[in-house]
Motif scaffolding. Structure first.
Motif, short mmCIF file in Angstrom:
data_model
loop_
_atom_site.label_atom_id
_atom_site.label_comp_id
_atom_site.label_asym_id
_atom_site.label_seq_id
_atom_site.Cartn_x
_atom_site.Cartn_y
_atom_site.Cartn_z
N GLU A 159 31.46 29.14 41.23
CA GLU A 159 31.84 29.75 42.44
C GLU A 159 32.92 28.87 43.08
O GLU A 159 33.95 29.28 43.89
CB GLU A 159 30.54 30.07 43.28
N LEU A 166 41.48 30.71 43.64
CA LEU A 166 41.86 32.16 44.19
C LEU A 166 42.66 31.88 45.74
O LEU A 166 43.72 32.42 45.94
CB LEU A 166 40.61 33.02 44.49
N VAL A 173 40.01 35.50 50.10
CA VAL A 173 38.85 34.95 49.92
C VAL A 173 38.34 33.72 51.03
O VAL A 173 39.24 33.11 51.70
CB VAL A 173 38.54 34.13 48.43
N ILE A 214 42.17 44.35 42.46
CA ILE A 214 41.93 44.29 41.03
C ILE A 214 42.92 44.01 40.07
O ILE A 214 42.59 43.23 39.17
CB ILE A 214 41.03 45.72 40.69
N LEU A 217 44.21 40.41 40.57
CA LEU A 217 43.22 39.57 39.72
C LEU A 217 43.56 39.53 38.32
O LEU A 217 43.46 38.53 37.55
CB LEU A 217 41.67 39.74 39.85
N HIS A 224 36.78 40.20 38.58
CA HIS A 224 35.71 39.56 39.49
C HIS A 224 34.40 40.04 38.69
O HIS A 224 33.46 38.95 38.88
CB HIS A 224 35.87 40.52 40.77
N PHE A 227 32.65 43.60 41.78
CA PHE A 227 33.67 44.11 42.79
C PHE A 227 32.90 45.12 43.31
O PHE A 227 33.05 46.49 42.99
CB PHE A 227 35.00 44.24 42.20
N ASN A 231 30.18 42.84 48.30
CA ASN A 231 31.01 41.69 47.98
C ASN A 231 32.45 41.73 48.47
O ASN A 231 33.08 40.96 48.41
CB ASN A 231 31.10 41.21 46.54
N LEU A 257 37.37 39.05 49.79
CA LEU A 257 36.42 39.16 48.72
C LEU A 257 35.53 37.92 48.53
O LEU A 257 36.12 36.82 48.77
CB LEU A 257 37.29 39.36 47.48
N PHE A 260 31.46 35.01 43.55
CA PHE A 260 32.13 34.68 42.18
C PHE A 260 31.41 34.24 40.98
O PHE A 260 32.14 34.02 39.91
CB PHE A 260 33.74 33.89 42.43
N MET A 263 32.25 36.01 37.52
CA MET A 263 33.93 36.15 37.12
C MET A 263 34.24 35.95 35.75
O MET A 263 33.63 35.21 35.16
CB MET A 263 35.00 35.35 37.96
N ASP A 278 34.42 47.61 37.67
CA ASP A 278 35.03 47.04 39.03
C ASP A 278 35.60 48.36 39.63
O ASP A 278 35.31 48.60 40.83
CB ASP A 278 35.87 46.00 38.79
#
Ligand code: ADP
Ligand code: MG
Length: 398
Positions: A159, A166, A173, A214, A217, A224, A227, A231, A257, A260, A263, A278
């Motif tokens: 995490e 990120l 985040v 999304i 990412l 994620h 998602f 969260n 967000l 994690f 992920m 997600d």
């Protein structure tokens, strides 16, 4: 299993050495032999006094029926070691209310010495495992016993590593501040989970922003994997006019967000499944809660795939491996989470927030209570006798 730091002030230097020795010994022993604790701590025969002090307040536990005399670290013991590290590094000075009780984590508000609030997330993988996969009880009991500590550490490390990557790349985040053992410290987001928001002025634009997140990412190589409305925290800021002369006041909603540990890389064998899940999670929530249905289908994973690494962006699924969370660790954590039935916030038995509560979880030893919500803020007591520390926050030598 509530974090309770009140006993910290009563621990002396030998007690801390002993606790640390049990932690060290746990790397190779599920139950650390008493003789080994004496040896690692350097206390030899003197270790018994500290062992009983630690066992009495539940920081270590004696394993009954073991073929030899030994102890193992409890979650409480690991909590103390992490808190002590944070206190020494001045990452955390006081502990406040518990704001979240997930299945695999506790979330608390803490503060630094200046009184700035932060969030402490304590990973507790394995604490609910026996409820979810009852058929495999004995197998799990065995497997879980020695692994929870290592796996919870892996979850925290993952995490922290992902949050850092990120954040460095401009994703909304929390700011990762510190990590120790099975815990992380991050900035406090002054916002509610989307789950608690009854209506928004413009669902279409919030929806578009989340889908965009999304996709972005995926561009950076990540999915994620959890998602959902728990969260995503929705931060509200007022902008624009005063509401009278210069037009109506505008509310700006910014999604942040979190969470994690699950992920995955876009190259994961089940990447498409996680990506679709997600996307569908957000779709379903917007339909149910805001009665908003997007005009277009998708986005689909095959489209998202085309954007991986586009515009020369760094692939974070690759860079995290270099920055401390290896592929091997990722695999270990993933298979453990699969084994114990962890599936993010999606578990139908999840006890959280405004959903039905769940009282039937069972601990490894069957003896611990469900976490309670602390309502008083208290300072982490100084651990007397820790030689590395010098002085405590009151200026006393310790
Ligand atoms: P879990 O893995 O148990 O789902 P989360 O990281 O999702 O843990 O956190 C659980 C809840 O705690 C969130 O839904 C949110 O309400 C709260 N929370 C977590 N991190 C923060 C933060 N940095 N700031 C504010 N609230 C947070
Ligand atoms: Mg969560």
């Amino acid at each position: 299993m509530k974090l309770d730091s009140k006993h910290m002030r009563y621990l002396n230097a030998d007690d801390w050495k002993t606790l640390t020795a049990v932690e060290t010994g746990s790397r190779n022993h599920e139950v650390v032999p008493t003789a080994l604790i004496g040896q690692i701590s350097g206390l030899r025969g003197q270790v018994h006094r500290s062992i009983s002090a630690l066992a009495k307040i539940g920081l270590i536990g004696r394993l009954k029926n073991a073929s030899y005399d030994g102890y193992r670290l409890t979650y409480g013991g690991l909590d103390y070691l992490a808190l002590n590290t944070y206190r020494k590094r001045k990452d955390v000075y006081s502990i406040g209310n518990q704001i979240g009780v997930g299945k695999e984590s506790d979330i608390l508000v803490v503060a630094d010495e200046q009184g700035f609030q932060r969030v402490l997330k304590i990973h507790r993988l394995g604490r609910i495992s026996f409820r979810t996969v009852k058929a495999n009880r004995d197998y799990l009991r065995k497997r879980n016993a020695g692994n929870w500590m290592y796996m919870s550490r892996l979850a925290a490390l993952k995490e922290f590593t992902f949050m850092t990557a990120l954040r460095e790349n401009g994703f909304p985040v929390p700011e990762p501040l510190a990590q120790s053992r099975h815990t992380i410290v991050m900035s406090l987001i002054n916002a509610f989970p989307m789950r608690q928001i009854a209506s928004v002025p413009n669902p279409a634009s919030l929806y578009a922003e989340l889908i965009q997140m999304i996709l972005r990412l995926a561009q950076y190589g990540l999915i994620h994997g959890d998602f959902n409305e728990f969260n995503i925290l929705i931060k509200e800021t007022k902008a624009g006019g005063t509401g009278t002369e210069d037009g109506p006041e505008k509310l700006i909603l910014t999604p942040i967000l979190i969470d994690f540990p699950q992920m995955v890389s876009v190259d994961h064998a089940n990447a498409e499944f996680y990506f679709d899940r997600d996307v569908n999670c957000i779709k379903r929530f917007f339909e149910r809660r805001f009665h908003f249905t997007p005009d277009e289908k998708g986005p689909h994973f095959k489209d998202a795939r085309k954007s991986i690494g586009k515009d020369g962006v760094q692939r974070l699924d690759v860079s995290v491996e270099a920055s401390g969370f290896s592929r091997k660790m990722a695999k270990e954590l993933e298979s453990y989470m699969e084994d114990i039935g962890v599936d993010g916030d999606r578990d139908p038995n999840a006890a959280r927030g405004d959903e039905e509560s769940d009282n039937d979880f069972e601990e490894e030893d069957g003896g611990e209570e469900e976490p309670e919500v602390a309502d008083e803020s208290y300072i982490i007591p100084s651990a007397s006798g820790d030689e590395e520390m010098g002085t405590d926050k009151f200026g006393n030598e310790v």
